[in-house]
Design a protein around this motif. Structure first.
Motif, mmCIF file in Angstrom:
data_model
loop_
_atom_site.group_PDB
_atom_site.id
_atom_site.type_symbol
_atom_site.label_atom_id
_atom_site.label_comp_id
_atom_site.label_asym_id
_atom_site.label_seq_id
_atom_site.Cartn_x
_atom_site.Cartn_y
_atom_site.Cartn_z
ATOM 1 N N TYR A 162 17.540 11.183 -56.070
ATOM 2 C CA TYR A 162 18.159 12.471 -55.799
ATOM 3 C C TYR A 162 17.550 13.062 -54.525
ATOM 4 O O TYR A 162 16.343 12.926 -54.303
ATOM 5 C CB TYR A 162 17.892 13.449 -56.934
ATOM 6 C CG TYR A 162 18.397 13.031 -58.282
ATOM 7 C CD1 TYR A 162 17.666 12.172 -59.091
ATOM 8 C CD2 TYR A 162 19.619 13.517 -58.760
ATOM 9 C CE1 TYR A 162 18.134 11.791 -60.338
ATOM 10 C CE2 TYR A 162 20.083 13.148 -60.004
ATOM 11 C CZ TYR A 162 19.343 12.279 -60.784
ATOM 12 O OH TYR A 162 19.808 11.915 -62.018
ATOM 13 N N CYS A 163 18.365 13.754 -53.746
ATOM 14 C CA CYS A 163 17.795 14.551 -52.664
ATOM 15 C C CYS A 163 17.871 16.021 -53.068
ATOM 16 O O CYS A 163 18.757 16.428 -53.834
ATOM 17 C CB CYS A 163 18.463 14.299 -51.325
ATOM 18 S SG CYS A 163 20.170 14.844 -51.172
ATOM 19 N N ALA A 164 16.915 16.791 -52.564
ATOM 20 C CA ALA A 164 16.809 18.194 -52.928
ATOM 21 C C ALA A 164 16.347 19.004 -51.729
ATOM 22 O O ALA A 164 15.670 18.481 -50.843
ATOM 23 C CB ALA A 164 15.826 18.378 -54.085
ATOM 24 N N ALA A 165 16.711 20.271 -51.727
ATOM 25 C CA ALA A 165 16.354 21.180 -50.634
ATOM 26 C C ALA A 165 15.279 22.155 -51.112
ATOM 27 O O ALA A 165 15.410 22.732 -52.194
ATOM 28 C CB ALA A 165 17.578 21.946 -50.154
ATOM 29 N N TYR A 166 14.246 22.329 -50.287
ATOM 30 C CA TYR A 166 13.128 23.208 -50.629
ATOM 31 C C TYR A 166 12.903 24.178 -49.466
ATOM 32 O O TYR A 166 12.828 23.757 -48.315
ATOM 33 C CB TYR A 166 11.851 22.411 -50.844
ATOM 34 C CG TYR A 166 11.971 21.327 -51.886
ATOM 35 C CD1 TYR A 166 12.474 20.084 -51.558
ATOM 36 C CD2 TYR A 166 11.586 21.565 -53.199
ATOM 37 C CE1 TYR A 166 12.603 19.092 -52.520
ATOM 38 C CE2 TYR A 166 11.709 20.581 -54.166
ATOM 39 C CZ TYR A 166 12.233 19.350 -53.814
ATOM 40 O OH TYR A 166 12.360 18.383 -54.777
ATOM 41 N N LEU A 167 12.745 25.452 -49.795
ATOM 42 C CA LEU A 167 12.380 26.391 -48.739
ATOM 43 C C LEU A 167 11.060 25.949 -48.106
ATOM 44 O O LEU A 167 10.167 25.467 -48.805
ATOM 45 C CB LEU A 167 12.239 27.802 -49.310
ATOM 46 C CG LEU A 167 13.546 28.503 -49.682
ATOM 47 C CD1 LEU A 167 13.268 29.768 -50.473
ATOM 48 C CD2 LEU A 167 14.353 28.825 -48.439
ATOM 49 N N LEU A 168 10.949 26.138 -46.812
ATOM 50 C CA LEU A 168 9.776 25.640 -46.094
ATOM 51 C C LEU A 168 8.471 26.240 -46.607
ATOM 52 O O LEU A 168 7.417 25.600 -46.515
ATOM 53 C CB LEU A 168 9.924 25.915 -44.595
ATOM 54 C CG LEU A 168 10.927 25.017 -43.879
ATOM 55 C CD1 LEU A 168 11.075 25.450 -42.425
ATOM 56 C CD2 LEU A 168 10.519 23.557 -43.951
ATOM 57 N N ARG A 169 8.514 27.441 -47.183
ATOM 58 C CA ARG A 169 7.257 28.028 -47.658
ATOM 59 C C ARG A 169 6.690 27.260 -48.854
ATOM 60 O O ARG A 169 5.536 27.435 -49.219
ATOM 61 C CB ARG A 169 7.451 29.484 -48.021
ATOM 62 C CG ARG A 169 8.370 29.769 -49.191
ATOM 63 C CD ARG A 169 8.320 31.259 -49.536
ATOM 64 N NE ARG A 169 9.210 31.633 -50.603
ATOM 65 C CZ ARG A 169 10.412 32.165 -50.404
ATOM 66 N NH1 ARG A 169 10.843 32.354 -49.168
ATOM 67 N NH2 ARG A 169 11.160 32.511 -51.423
ATOM 68 N N TYR A 170 7.514 26.395 -49.469
ATOM 69 C CA TYR A 170 7.032 25.597 -50.599
ATOM 70 C C TYR A 170 6.562 24.212 -50.169
ATOM 71 O O TYR A 170 6.204 23.390 -51.007
ATOM 72 C CB TYR A 170 8.138 25.439 -51.641
ATOM 73 C CG TYR A 170 8.542 26.724 -52.310
ATOM 74 C CD1 TYR A 170 9.874 27.124 -52.343
ATOM 75 C CD2 TYR A 170 7.600 27.534 -52.917
ATOM 76 C CE1 TYR A 170 10.252 28.310 -52.954
ATOM 77 C CE2 TYR A 170 7.962 28.722 -53.531
ATOM 78 C CZ TYR A 170 9.296 29.100 -53.553
ATOM 79 O OH TYR A 170 9.666 30.263 -54.164
ATOM 80 N N TYR A 171 6.578 23.949 -48.874
ATOM 81 C CA TYR A 171 6.281 22.592 -48.418
ATOM 82 C C TYR A 171 5.233 22.604 -47.326
ATOM 83 O O TYR A 171 5.387 23.260 -46.299
ATOM 84 C CB TYR A 171 7.560 21.930 -47.888
ATOM 85 C CG TYR A 171 7.333 20.540 -47.346
ATOM 86 C CD1 TYR A 171 7.604 20.251 -46.010
ATOM 87 C CD2 TYR A 171 6.840 19.523 -48.154
ATOM 88 C CE1 TYR A 171 7.405 18.983 -45.508
ATOM 89 C CE2 TYR A 171 6.621 18.257 -47.651
ATOM 90 C CZ TYR A 171 6.911 17.990 -46.322
ATOM 91 O OH TYR A 171 6.708 16.724 -45.837
ATOM 92 N N SER A 172 4.134 21.851 -47.554
ATOM 93 C CA SER A 172 3.075 21.771 -46.558
ATOM 94 C C SER A 172 2.923 20.371 -45.987
ATOM 95 O O SER A 172 2.256 20.171 -44.981
ATOM 96 C CB SER A 172 1.735 22.182 -47.192
ATOM 97 O OG SER A 172 1.340 21.216 -48.153
ATOM 98 N N GLY A 173 3.521 19.389 -46.660
ATOM 99 C CA GLY A 173 3.349 18.004 -46.257
ATOM 100 C C GLY A 173 2.234 17.305 -47.002
ATOM 101 O O GLY A 173 2.096 16.081 -46.905
ATOM 102 N N SER A 174 1.433 18.050 -47.748
ATOM 103 C CA SER A 174 0.301 17.462 -48.462
ATOM 104 C C SER A 174 0.680 16.927 -49.833
ATOM 105 O O SER A 174 -0.017 16.069 -50.381
ATOM 106 C CB SER A 174 -0.809 18.513 -48.633
ATOM 107 O OG SER A 174 -1.257 18.957 -47.369
ATOM 108 N N TYR A 175 1.744 17.448 -50.392
ATOM 109 C CA TYR A 175 2.202 16.989 -51.697
ATOM 110 C C TYR A 175 3.696 17.244 -51.785
ATOM 111 O O TYR A 175 4.272 17.968 -50.963
ATOM 112 C CB TYR A 175 1.462 17.704 -52.828
ATOM 113 C CG TYR A 175 1.480 19.206 -52.717
ATOM 114 C CD1 TYR A 175 0.455 19.892 -52.089
ATOM 115 C CD2 TYR A 175 2.555 19.942 -53.213
ATOM 116 C CE1 TYR A 175 0.489 21.264 -51.961
ATOM 117 C CE2 TYR A 175 2.592 21.318 -53.090
ATOM 118 C CZ TYR A 175 1.548 21.968 -52.466
ATOM 119 O OH TYR A 175 1.583 23.320 -52.339
#
Length: 126
Positions: free
Chosen positions: A95-108
């Motif tokens: 599945y692909c999903a969209a996440y607001l950037l504030r929830y994504y740091s690249g670390s997990y």
């Protein structure tokens, strides 16, 4: 309407390759990270890979590092997952999903998806 549509799944032998596509619409693509997670019968959901549409920051699960590559074509609002050296344990619905950037740091792999698609089935035979 926020919409994500996956394609590119199929049946492949171990060692083979597939490229999944995720076409997004209904939101400002550059404001989101797009991730791929997978679900296999009897197994926990696993976040596989993610990419920031803003700066290209990527994340890979240890299980796919060195074999999968995520990329983004912002002009087409599409994210790709190139999967090489596939193993039977990669068999799952992706599945692909969209996440607001504030929830994504690249670390997990991020949580709290805004939306996700119907998935595409990948089957890898041994």
């Amino acid at each position: 309407e926020v919409q994500l549509v996956e394609s590119g799944g199929g049946f492949v032998q171990a060692g083979g390759s597939l490229r999944l596509s995720c076409a997004a619409s209904g939101f400002t693509f550059d404001d989101y990270a797009i991730g791929w997670f997978r679900q296999a019968p009897g197994k926990e959901r696993e976040g596989v890979s993610c990419i920031s549409s803003s700066d290209g920051t990527t994340y890979y699960a240890d299980s796919v590092k060195g074999r999968f590559t995520i990329s983004s074509d912002n002009a087409k609002n599409t994210v790709y997952l190139q999967m090489n050296s596939l193993k039977p344990e990669d068999t799952a619905r992706y599945y692909c999903a969209a996440y607001l950037l504030r929830y994504y740091s690249g670390s997990y792999y991020p949580r709290n998806p805004r939306a996700w698609g119907q998935g595409t089935l990948v089957t890898v035979s041994s």
